[in-house]
Write a protein that holds these residues in place. Sequence first.
Motif, PDB file in Angstrom:
ATOM      1  N   LEU A   1       2.218  -5.878   8.860  1.00 21.19           N
ATOM      2  CA  LEU A   1       3.384  -5.511   8.055  1.00 21.19           C
ATOM      3  C   LEU A   1       3.031  -4.908   6.697  1.00 21.19           C
ATOM      4  O   LEU A   1       3.662  -3.928   6.261  1.00 21.19           O
ATOM      5  CB  LEU A   1       4.269  -6.740   7.854  1.00 21.19           C
ATOM      6  CG  LEU A   1       5.574  -6.535   7.092  1.00 21.19           C
ATOM      7  CD1 LEU A   1       6.490  -5.557   7.841  1.00 21.19           C
ATOM      8  CD2 LEU A   1       6.291  -7.872   6.880  1.00 21.19           C
ATOM      9  N   ALA A   2       2.041  -5.476   6.013  1.00 22.67           N
ATOM     10  CA  ALA A   2       1.724  -5.028   4.655  1.00 22.67           C
ATOM     11  C   ALA A   2       1.417  -3.537   4.558  1.00 22.67           C
ATOM     12  O   ALA A   2       1.938  -2.857   3.651  1.00 22.67           O
ATOM     13  CB  ALA A   2       0.569  -5.855   4.088  1.00 22.67           C
ATOM     14  N   PRO A   3       0.611  -2.959   5.470  1.00 22.24           N
ATOM     15  CA  PRO A   3       0.372  -1.507   5.372  1.00 22.24           C
ATOM     16  C   PRO A   3       1.630  -0.669   5.610  1.00 22.24           C
ATOM     17  O   PRO A   3       1.722   0.458   5.118  1.00 22.24           O
ATOM     18  CB  PRO A   3      -0.665  -1.255   6.480  1.00 22.24           C
ATOM     19  CG  PRO A   3      -1.338  -2.574   6.673  1.00 22.24           C
ATOM     20  CD  PRO A   3      -0.248  -3.586   6.493  1.00 22.24           C
ATOM     21  N   MET A   4       2.605  -1.190   6.365  1.00 23.25           N
ATOM     22  CA  MET A   4       3.850  -0.459   6.614  1.00 23.25           C
ATOM     23  C   MET A   4       4.724  -0.400   5.366  1.00 23.25           C
ATOM     24  O   MET A   4       5.483   0.543   5.181  1.00 23.25           O
ATOM     25  CB  MET A   4       4.653  -1.135   7.737  1.00 23.25           C
ATOM     26  CG  MET A   4       4.028  -1.112   9.095  1.00 23.25           C
ATOM     27  SD  MET A   4       5.161  -1.920  10.273  1.00 23.25           S
ATOM     28  CE  MET A   4       4.060  -2.179  11.659  1.00 23.25           C
TER      29      MET A   4
ATOM     30  N   VAL B   1       3.031 -15.614   1.274  1.00 24.45           N
ATOM     31  CA  VAL B   1       2.653 -14.223   1.541  1.00 24.45           C
ATOM     32  C   VAL B   1       1.511 -13.807   0.621  1.00 24.45           C
ATOM     33  O   VAL B   1       0.542 -13.176   1.052  1.00 24.45           O
ATOM     34  CB  VAL B   1       3.864 -13.281   1.347  1.00 24.45           C
ATOM     35  CG1 VAL B   1       3.406 -11.819   1.366  1.00 24.45           C
ATOM     36  CG2 VAL B   1       4.902 -13.526   2.432  1.00 24.45           C
ATOM     37  N   ARG B   2       1.610 -14.154  -0.642  1.00 29.33           N
ATOM     38  CA  ARG B   2       0.572 -13.811  -1.612  1.00 29.33           C
ATOM     39  C   ARG B   2      -0.771 -14.424  -1.211  1.00 29.33           C
ATOM     40  O   ARG B   2      -1.814 -13.764  -1.249  1.00 29.33           O
ATOM     41  CB  ARG B   2       0.987 -14.284  -3.002  1.00 29.33           C
ATOM     42  CG  ARG B   2       0.076 -13.807  -4.138  1.00 29.33           C
ATOM     43  CD  ARG B   2       0.585 -14.278  -5.489  1.00 29.33           C
ATOM     44  NE  ARG B   2       1.897 -13.707  -5.788  1.00 29.33           N
ATOM     45  CZ  ARG B   2       3.034 -14.385  -5.776  1.00 29.33           C
ATOM     46  NH1 ARG B   2       3.034 -15.673  -5.463  1.00 29.33           N
ATOM     47  NH2 ARG B   2       4.178 -13.807  -6.064  1.00 29.33           N
ATOM     48  N   ASP B   3      -0.735 -15.694  -0.796  1.00 25.31           N
ATOM     49  CA  ASP B   3      -1.970 -16.368  -0.386  1.00 25.31           C
ATOM     50  C   ASP B   3      -2.559 -15.734   0.873  1.00 25.31           C
ATOM     51  O   ASP B   3      -3.782 -15.567   0.988  1.00 25.31           O
ATOM     52  CB  ASP B   3      -1.697 -17.857  -0.125  1.00 25.31           C
ATOM     53  CG  ASP B   3      -1.390 -18.625  -1.408  1.00 25.31           C
ATOM     54  OD1 ASP B   3      -1.714 -18.117  -2.498  1.00 25.31           O
ATOM     55  OD2 ASP B   3      -0.811 -19.726  -1.305  1.00 25.31           O
ATOM     56  N   VAL B   4      -1.692 -15.385   1.834  1.00 21.57           N
ATOM     57  CA  VAL B   4      -2.159 -14.762   3.075  1.00 21.57           C
ATOM     58  C   VAL B   4      -2.806 -13.410   2.788  1.00 21.57           C
ATOM     59  O   VAL B   4      -3.876 -13.087   3.317  1.00 21.57           O
ATOM     60  CB  VAL B   4      -0.996 -14.604   4.079  1.00 21.57           C
ATOM     61  CG1 VAL B   4      -1.415 -13.720   5.248  1.00 21.57           C
ATOM     62  CG2 VAL B   4      -0.547 -15.964   4.595  1.00 21.57           C
ATOM     63  N   LEU B   5      -2.166 -12.606   1.950  1.00 22.63           N
ATOM     64  CA  LEU B   5      -2.713 -11.294   1.614  1.00 22.63           C
ATOM     65  C   LEU B   5      -4.065 -11.425   0.921  1.00 22.63           C
ATOM     66  O   LEU B   5      -5.000 -10.652   1.200  1.00 22.63           O
ATOM     67  CB  LEU B   5      -1.736 -10.523   0.722  1.00 22.63           C
ATOM     68  CG  LEU B   5      -0.430 -10.080   1.390  1.00 22.63           C
ATOM     69  CD1 LEU B   5       0.484  -9.419   0.369  1.00 22.63           C
ATOM     70  CD2 LEU B   5      -0.698  -9.140   2.563  1.00 22.63           C
TER      71      LEU B   5
ATOM     72  N   LEU C   1      -7.899  -6.729   5.641  1.00 22.38           N
ATOM     73  CA  LEU C   1      -7.134  -5.703   4.948  1.00 22.38           C
ATOM     74  C   LEU C   1      -7.952  -5.181   3.783  1.00 22.38           C
ATOM     75  O   LEU C   1      -8.802  -5.893   3.236  1.00 22.38           O
ATOM     76  CB  LEU C   1      -5.808  -6.262   4.401  1.00 22.38           C
ATOM     77  CG  LEU C   1      -4.649  -6.500   5.365  1.00 22.38           C
ATOM     78  CD1 LEU C   1      -3.456  -7.073   4.594  1.00 22.38           C
ATOM     79  CD2 LEU C   1      -4.247  -5.233   6.101  1.00 22.38           C
ATOM     80  N   LYS C   2      -7.681  -3.950   3.398  1.00 26.13           N
ATOM     81  CA  LYS C   2      -8.314  -3.359   2.227  1.00 26.13           C
ATOM     82  C   LYS C   2      -7.228  -3.028   1.216  1.00 26.13           C
ATOM     83  O   LYS C   2      -6.208  -2.426   1.559  1.00 26.13           O
ATOM     84  CB  LYS C   2      -9.073  -2.087   2.617  1.00 26.13           C
ATOM     85  CG  LYS C   2      -9.756  -1.394   1.441  1.00 26.13           C
ATOM     86  CD  LYS C   2     -10.451  -0.127   1.908  1.00 26.13           C
ATOM     87  CE  LYS C   2     -11.084   0.600   0.726  1.00 26.13           C
ATOM     88  NZ  LYS C   2     -11.721   1.879   1.159  1.00 26.13           N
ATOM     89  N   LYS C   3      -7.419  -3.431  -0.020  1.00 21.20           N
ATOM     90  CA  LYS C   3      -6.440  -3.159  -1.063  1.00 21.20           C
ATOM     91  C   LYS C   3      -6.803  -1.848  -1.740  1.00 21.20           C
ATOM     92  O   LYS C   3      -7.833  -1.725  -2.395  1.00 21.20           O
ATOM     93  CB  LYS C   3      -6.409  -4.306  -2.078  1.00 21.20           C
ATOM     94  CG  LYS C   3      -5.195  -4.288  -2.994  1.00 21.20           C
ATOM     95  CD  LYS C   3      -5.094  -5.565  -3.800  1.00 21.20           C
ATOM     96  CE  LYS C   3      -3.809  -5.567  -4.630  1.00 21.20           C
ATOM     97  NZ  LYS C   3      -3.676  -6.835  -5.416  1.00 21.20           N
TER      98      LYS C   3
ATOM     99  N   THR D   1      -4.322  -1.235   3.410  1.00 14.83           N
ATOM    100  CA  THR D   1      -4.624  -0.547   4.665  1.00 14.83           C
ATOM    101  C   THR D   1      -5.457  -1.483   5.531  1.00 14.83           C
ATOM    102  O   THR D   1      -6.188  -2.336   5.017  1.00 14.83           O
ATOM    103  CB  THR D   1      -5.414   0.755   4.444  1.00 14.83           C
ATOM    104  OG1 THR D   1      -6.624   0.463   3.716  1.00 14.83           O
ATOM    105  CG2 THR D   1      -4.587   1.775   3.670  1.00 14.83           C
ATOM    106  N   GLN D   2      -5.329  -1.308   6.842  1.00 16.96           N
ATOM    107  CA  GLN D   2      -6.123  -2.126   7.750  1.00 16.96           C
ATOM    108  C   GLN D   2      -7.544  -1.610   7.811  1.00 16.96           C
ATOM    109  O   GLN D   2      -7.791  -0.419   7.779  1.00 16.96           O
ATOM    110  CB  GLN D   2      -5.520  -2.117   9.155  1.00 16.96           C
ATOM    111  CG  GLN D   2      -4.286  -2.978   9.308  1.00 16.96           C
ATOM    112  CD  GLN D   2      -3.895  -3.127  10.770  1.00 16.96           C
ATOM    113  OE1 GLN D   2      -4.544  -2.605  11.657  1.00 16.96           O
ATOM    114  NE2 GLN D   2      -2.820  -3.860  11.007  1.00 16.96           N
TER     115      GLN D   2
END
Length: 277
Positions: free
Chosen positions: A129-132, A154-158, A167-169, A176-177
């Motif tokens: 979901l985050a990259p979308m 959500v913050r902890d998971v990210l 994931l890459k920030k 992005t994945q």
Amino acid sequence: MKSVLEYKDYHFFMQDYYDERKRLGAFSWREFCKSAGFTSPNFLKLVCMGQSKLSKVKVDDVAKAMGLVGYEADYFRAMVAFCNADKDDAKKAALLEMQKIALEHKVRVVDGDAFQYYESWKYPVLRELAPMMSGACPRDLADACKEHVSAEEVRDVLNFLVKAGFLKKDGEKVYTQTEQTVIGSNEALPIAIRAMHKEMANMAARAVDRYSASERFFTGVTLGVNQEASERIAKELDACCRKVLAIANEYNDQDQVCRINFQFFPVTDKVKGVHHA
């Protein structure tokens, strides 16, 4: 010979120990067994062959016979508990203890990240979901999930997904994945995945009533099989799953995260003999 911390199966470690001692000089299974307090001259050979188990009460004697002390003996004890455990909870506890000991001594042997990734639906779902939702804050991501999750979760998971390399920030609230998949040892990953299967099966059960037929697709069939048919069906389902992933990867404009469960399991015991009227 490798350190005991580099092993995940005590049978292999004991066999390598025996082979190394044999290579360096005269050494026999009889001598090995005697030094560990066994009267049978071949018992430890049977253990290494997987034909017998090392009991909990004899673990320390065998560890001492192999010269293991301190954290190495602790690791060996946990490794025996892991290999001999019948239940997932016990196997996971032993495996995590192995990881703890290994990490404390600067050796990473088992993949704890796999456990955490499969611990909850939140990890794989938010990885998709985050990259979308580029630029979305944790609250927005939480609101987009069908199952309840807090902004703090959500913050902890990210943070975990970035730290673990899933994931890459690329900027503030932009993810992005990576190409990395969840990889664990052959011993660890099945345990972790079983927990995820249970959770996703529960979510699927709730989805039956939660969504209309136009929003979900459920189908199933009850069938009789033999062993050969069962193996062929399992391979076909695996191939289907890979094809589904390939179809999804053809598109670059994904706007929703979905889950597919393939569930193929027995609902009766095997019939001992075929009876004809």
